[in-house]
Design a protein around this motif. Sequence first.
Motif, PDB file in Angstrom:
ATOM      1  N   GLN A 146      64.841  27.958  72.825  1.00  0.00           N
ATOM      2  CA  GLN A 146      63.659  27.103  72.648  1.00  0.00           C
ATOM      3  C   GLN A 146      62.368  27.909  72.715  1.00  0.00           C
ATOM      4  OE1 GLN A 146      63.253  23.085  74.060  1.00  0.00           O
ATOM      5  NE2 GLN A 146      65.280  23.134  74.997  1.00  0.00           N
ATOM      6  N   VAL A 158      61.172  21.856  75.780  1.00  0.00           N
ATOM      7  CA  VAL A 158      60.999  20.406  75.792  1.00  0.00           C
ATOM      8  C   VAL A 158      62.294  19.791  76.303  1.00  0.00           C
ATOM      9  CG1 VAL A 158      60.481  18.353  74.434  1.00  0.00           C
ATOM     10  CG2 VAL A 158      59.415  20.532  73.842  1.00  0.00           C
ATOM     11  N   ARG A 159      62.197  18.950  77.320  1.00  0.00           N
ATOM     12  CA  ARG A 159      63.374  18.394  77.967  1.00  0.00           C
ATOM     13  C   ARG A 159      63.460  16.875  77.793  1.00  0.00           C
ATOM     14  NH1 ARG A 159      61.790  22.694  81.443  1.00  0.00           N
ATOM     15  NH2 ARG A 159      63.548  24.096  81.812  1.00  0.00           N
ATOM     16  N   GLY A 160      64.701  16.398  77.823  1.00  0.00           N
ATOM     17  CA  GLY A 160      64.924  14.962  77.781  1.00  0.00           C
ATOM     18  C   GLY A 160      64.429  14.299  79.050  1.00  0.00           C
ATOM     19  N   TYR A 161      64.089  12.999  78.932  1.00  0.00           N
ATOM     20  CA  TYR A 161      63.478  12.267  80.043  1.00  0.00           C
ATOM     21  C   TYR A 161      64.112  10.892  80.154  1.00  0.00           C
ATOM     22  CZ  TYR A 161      59.753   9.800  82.619  1.00  0.00           C
ATOM     23  OH  TYR A 161      59.038   9.052  83.526  1.00  0.00           O
ATOM     24  N   LYS A 216      67.854  17.068  74.234  1.00  0.00           N
ATOM     25  CA  LYS A 216      66.576  16.970  73.540  1.00  0.00           C
ATOM     26  C   LYS A 216      66.068  15.535  73.537  1.00  0.00           C
ATOM     27  CE  LYS A 216      67.329  20.898  70.427  1.00  0.00           C
ATOM     28  NZ  LYS A 216      67.388  21.344  69.023  1.00  0.00           N
ATOM     29  N   PRO A 217      64.746  15.364  73.568  1.00  0.00           N
ATOM     30  CA  PRO A 217      64.180  14.021  73.431  1.00  0.00           C
ATOM     31  C   PRO A 217      64.675  13.352  72.146  1.00  0.00           C
ATOM     32  CG  PRO A 217      62.489  15.586  74.087  1.00  0.00           C
ATOM     33  CD  PRO A 217      63.713  16.395  73.756  1.00  0.00           C
ATOM     34  N   GLY A 247      63.496  10.019  76.298  1.00  0.00           N
ATOM     35  CA  GLY A 247      62.124  10.330  75.937  1.00  0.00           C
ATOM     36  C   GLY A 247      61.846  11.800  76.192  1.00  0.00           C
ATOM     37  N   THR A 248      60.567  12.168  76.231  1.00  0.00           N
ATOM     38  CA  THR A 248      60.138  13.542  76.486  1.00  0.00           C
ATOM     39  C   THR A 248      59.619  13.654  77.905  1.00  0.00           C
ATOM     40  OG1 THR A 248      59.523  13.839  74.166  1.00  0.00           O
ATOM     41  CG2 THR A 248      58.615  15.412  75.746  1.00  0.00           C
TER      42      THR A 248
END
Length: 367
Positions: A152, A160-163, A231-232, A254-255
Amino acid sequence: VVTNNHVVDKAKTVQVTLDDNRTLDAKVIGKDAKTDIALLKISESGSYPYVQFGKGAPRVGDWVVAIGNPFGLGGTVTAGIVSARGRDIGAGPYDDFLQIDAPINKGNSGGPTFNVSGEVVGVNTAIASPSGGSVGLAFAIPAETVQTVVEQLRTDGKVVRGYLGVQVQPVTKDIADGLGLDKAKGALVDHAESGTPAAKAGLKSGDVIESVNGAPVNDARELSRRIAGLKPGTEVKLAYLRGGKSDVATVELGTLPGDGKVASRGESSSSGQARLGLNLAPASEIGLGDEGVAVMDVDPTGPAASKGISQGDVILDVGGTSVSKPSEVQAQIRAAESNGRKAVLMRVKSAKGQTRFVAVSLSNKEG
């Protein structure tokens, strides 16, 4: 060039010294403080030898070799074994370190940890030591984590990480008893933030998340790592328990966002003092909010005090049921006892506004 974030963090200029003593200017392409990884780029043309990441995770007991520059002495090689995996040392939210006993010291940070096939299985990052020198407790970021982060950083310059949008905590033995679970596994949802993917999917406080896309979740930290590794926009299936019943929620991630004084006692509860070591009053009557039961006093020798409940805390629910009066707390305690529970699970809000679940023993002594 891969190294640790803490090696280059806040640096105005960066230089890389090669094995043939050449010193080259480098640019920081990206860095990630949460995993302590940074990626550098050398612009000068030339042929640069490199090493490969290992394809599989090492086993506990496997031999490893660590390379670094301890105390500025120059390239140094030390050997040892993998002592443990999945270590959480409080360095960041996604700790998943390899513990090795190959001696590393200050200056080894960012260096590779090799297996006996010459493949990189980790990046030397930290030591645990009362003196600052090696005592056989060293930690490396696993190659799997490094590769994901580096890719990345190489393409986007950031991670950027998943939320999911939940506050979670581990399911301890006491909490498992309070919930009637056979095993202390999973991630207990303290709170699902309004408007987040978790809330939209129907997840609620008190749910125990057991798996992500079929892969078991052992604890809260593992859930955080799993979600952050996606990933988001990814759609995931979360298996969870609610009230003893299993269900599955489909969530689109989400992000990850970038990174009082008690005046009167009101309705008190002497029986609460005797059973849990608490003196309680309706929170609404003493200015501590519109919901819950306020903790007026705590017996320092009681079971509630041993779990960190303190004066000024507000008990929001007991056994999954909202409470507003001390008598309702007692009713839920009796219900838990009649169901054979060894502990009662409470959701408690601290004076700072943070909520958490606490399992308080119903026995006369702690096990």
